[in-house]
Design a protein around this motif. Structure first.
Motif, PDB file in Angstrom:
ATOM      1  N   VAL A   6      14.934 -28.997 -40.431  1.00 27.69           N
ATOM      2  CA  VAL A   6      16.088 -29.152 -41.493  1.00 27.69           C
ATOM      3  C   VAL A   6      17.180 -28.871 -40.532  1.00 27.69           C
ATOM      4  O   VAL A   6      17.600 -28.008 -39.710  1.00 27.69           O
ATOM      5  N   GLU A   7      18.408 -29.647 -41.057  1.00 24.99           N
ATOM      6  CA  GLU A   7      19.793 -29.475 -40.258  1.00 24.99           C
ATOM      7  C   GLU A   7      20.616 -29.631 -41.367  1.00 24.99           C
ATOM      8  O   GLU A   7      21.020 -30.259 -42.317  1.00 24.99           O
ATOM      9  N   LEU A   8      21.082 -28.118 -41.431  1.00 26.82           N
ATOM     10  CA  LEU A   8      22.143 -27.849 -42.185  1.00 26.82           C
ATOM     11  C   LEU A   8      23.695 -27.841 -41.656  1.00 26.82           C
ATOM     12  O   LEU A   8      23.709 -27.338 -40.575  1.00 26.82           O
ATOM     13  N   PHE A   9      24.491 -28.260 -42.278  1.00 32.10           N
ATOM     14  CA  PHE A   9      25.953 -28.315 -41.808  1.00 32.10           C
ATOM     15  C   PHE A   9      26.818 -27.175 -42.721  1.00 32.10           C
ATOM     16  O   PHE A   9      26.797 -27.124 -43.791  1.00 32.10           O
ATOM     17  N   ASN A  10      28.114 -26.940 -41.881  1.00 30.45           N
ATOM     18  CA  ASN A  10      29.048 -25.943 -42.770  1.00 30.45           C
ATOM     19  C   ASN A  10      29.982 -26.793 -43.675  1.00 30.45           C
ATOM     20  O   ASN A  10      30.562 -26.321 -44.522  1.00 30.45           O
ATOM     21  N   ASP A  11      30.079 -28.053 -43.340  1.00 37.01           N
ATOM     22  CA  ASP A  11      30.853 -28.842 -43.867  1.00 37.01           C
ATOM     23  C   ASP A  11      30.407 -30.457 -44.268  1.00 37.01           C
ATOM     24  O   ASP A  11      29.282 -30.926 -43.787  1.00 37.01           O
ATOM     25  N   SER A  12      31.230 -31.012 -45.222  1.00 38.79           N
ATOM     26  CA  SER A  12      30.512 -32.292 -46.078  1.00 38.79           C
ATOM     27  C   SER A  12      30.604 -33.471 -44.832  1.00 38.79           C
ATOM     28  O   SER A  12      30.033 -34.463 -45.285  1.00 38.79           O
ATOM     29  N   LEU A  13      31.591 -33.426 -44.065  1.00 35.33           N
ATOM     30  CA  LEU A  13      31.638 -34.439 -43.150  1.00 35.33           C
ATOM     31  C   LEU A  13      30.566 -34.461 -41.812  1.00 35.33           C
ATOM     32  O   LEU A  13      30.415 -35.232 -41.091  1.00 35.33           O
ATOM     33  N   LEU A  14      29.806 -33.256 -42.041  1.00 37.50           N
ATOM     34  CA  LEU A  14      28.732 -33.107 -41.010  1.00 37.50           C
ATOM     35  C   LEU A  14      28.896 -32.929 -39.527  1.00 37.50           C
ATOM     36  O   LEU A  14      28.369 -33.534 -38.738  1.00 37.50           O
ATOM     37  N   THR A  15      30.209 -32.384 -39.477  1.00 40.47           N
ATOM     38  CA  THR A  15      30.585 -32.199 -38.059  1.00 40.47           C
ATOM     39  C   THR A  15      30.363 -30.762 -37.363  1.00 40.47           C
ATOM     40  O   THR A  15      30.316 -30.583 -36.270  1.00 40.47           O
ATOM     41  N   SER A  16      30.175 -29.807 -38.430  1.00 38.11           N
ATOM     42  CA  SER A  16      30.005 -28.456 -37.829  1.00 38.11           C
ATOM     43  C   SER A  16      28.283 -28.124 -38.340  1.00 38.11           C
ATOM     44  O   SER A  16      28.298 -27.686 -39.440  1.00 38.11           O
ATOM     45  N   ARG A  17      27.489 -28.143 -37.335  1.00 37.81           N
ATOM     46  CA  ARG A  17      26.316 -27.958 -37.520  1.00 37.81           C
ATOM     47  C   ARG A  17      26.084 -26.400 -37.805  1.00 37.81           C
ATOM     48  O   ARG A  17      26.554 -25.439 -36.841  1.00 37.81           O
ATOM     49  N   TYR A  18      25.494 -25.994 -38.995  1.00 41.87           N
ATOM     50  CA  TYR A  18      25.246 -24.576 -39.013  1.00 41.87           C
ATOM     51  C   TYR A  18      23.792 -24.105 -38.223  1.00 41.87           C
ATOM     52  O   TYR A  18      23.884 -22.974 -37.602  1.00 41.87           O
ATOM     53  N   ILE A  19      22.689 -24.927 -38.373  1.00 47.83           N
ATOM     54  CA  ILE A  19      21.570 -24.617 -37.761  1.00 47.83           C
ATOM     55  C   ILE A  19      20.470 -25.929 -37.800  1.00 47.83           C
ATOM     56  O   ILE A  19      20.718 -26.594 -39.076  1.00 47.83           O
ATOM     57  N   LYS A  20      19.746 -26.019 -36.925  1.00 46.76           N
ATOM     58  CA  LYS A  20      18.869 -26.977 -37.015  1.00 46.76           C
ATOM     59  C   LYS A  20      17.469 -26.239 -36.761  1.00 46.76           C
ATOM     60  O   LYS A  20      17.367 -25.530 -35.874  1.00 46.76           O
ATOM     61  N   VAL A  21      16.466 -26.369 -37.580  1.00 47.73           N
ATOM     62  CA  VAL A  21      15.221 -25.619 -37.586  1.00 47.73           C
ATOM     63  C   VAL A  21      14.037 -26.036 -38.176  1.00 47.73           C
ATOM     64  O   VAL A  21      14.149 -27.066 -38.902  1.00 47.73           O
ATOM     65  N   SER A  22      13.067 -25.840 -37.449  1.00 41.94           N
ATOM     66  CA  SER A  22      11.768 -26.367 -37.818  1.00 41.94           C
ATOM     67  C   SER A  22      11.175 -25.529 -38.844  1.00 41.94           C
ATOM     68  O   SER A  22      11.051 -24.201 -38.843  1.00 41.94           O
ATOM     69  N   MET A  23      10.564 -26.284 -39.875  1.00 46.68           N
ATOM     70  CA  MET A  23      10.032 -25.444 -41.114  1.00 46.68           C
ATOM     71  C   MET A  23       8.811 -24.792 -40.684  1.00 46.68           C
ATOM     72  O   MET A  23       8.478 -23.390 -40.976  1.00 46.68           O
TER      73      MET A  23
END
Length: 186
Positions: A6-23
């Motif tokens: 899962v790759e979550l972002f802080n912004d809708s433009l997907l420029t600021s990654r919040y976290i990338k994590v394996s389930m």
């Protein structure tokens, strides 16, 4: 419904990654990721989707934190209706400050109609139909029995075997608060 990674972002433009994590990785225990339904040993990581565009899903991370998932292969959007109706069953919730079960009776029809009586303490229902804030359910004669022969089956695959099942309506949400527990697995 999220993919294995899962790759979550802080912004809708997907420029600021919040976290990338394996389930399935150890980092889920310490990562600040909080999906609505999470059971990694069964491949379940489900977020509440607030909206979607052609490029992103706007999702809840926890109760109020908004994050963004890219609309890519592996992330699936499922409506509440399909999610609830394909579940293993539902029950009225009492957790997280929701109304107590007895404060939300099973009703003959949506709204303030007469109530339907079921055996006390037995809460498993099979969802039948969604109509706005209301969910039509059938009392699950098998899952309310300790020795069910239908263990590990979605309720819609056997509910027709219940003799004269009690049906009624319950509110499934009030605003942004779920009033039911949804069983996504047995």
């Amino acid at each position: 419904m999220a993919a294995d990674t899962v790759e979550l972002f802080n912004d809708s433009l997907l420029t600021s990654r919040y976290i990338k994590v394996s389930m399935y990785g150890d980092n889920m225990n310490i990562a600040p990721v909080c999906p609505k339904f999470y059971k990694p040993d069964y491949g379940i990581m489900h977020f509440v989707c607030l909206s979607q565009t052609s490029k992103v899903y706007t999702v809840l991370n926890g109760k109020a934190d908004v994050k963004y998932l890219p609309r890519v292969k592996g992330y699936d959007f499922i409506t509440w209706e399909k999610y609830i109706l394909s579940s293993f069953g539902v029950k009225r919730t009492t957790e997280n400050g929701s109304r107590p079960v007895n404060d939300q009776p099973l009703r003959i029809s949506p709204g303030s109609a007469d109530t339907v009586v079921i055996p006390k303490g037995l809460e498993m229902f099979c969802p039948v139909k969604l109509k706005g804030d209301w969910l039509k359910v059938k009392y699950d004669c098998f899952y309310n029995d300790e020795d069910t022969k239908h263990k590990s089956e979605p309720c819609n695959s056997y509910i027709s075997e219940c003799k004269n099942p009690t049906t009624g309506w319950i509110r499934w949400h009030e605003g942004n608060k779920l009033l039911i527990d949804i069983f996504v697995m047995e």
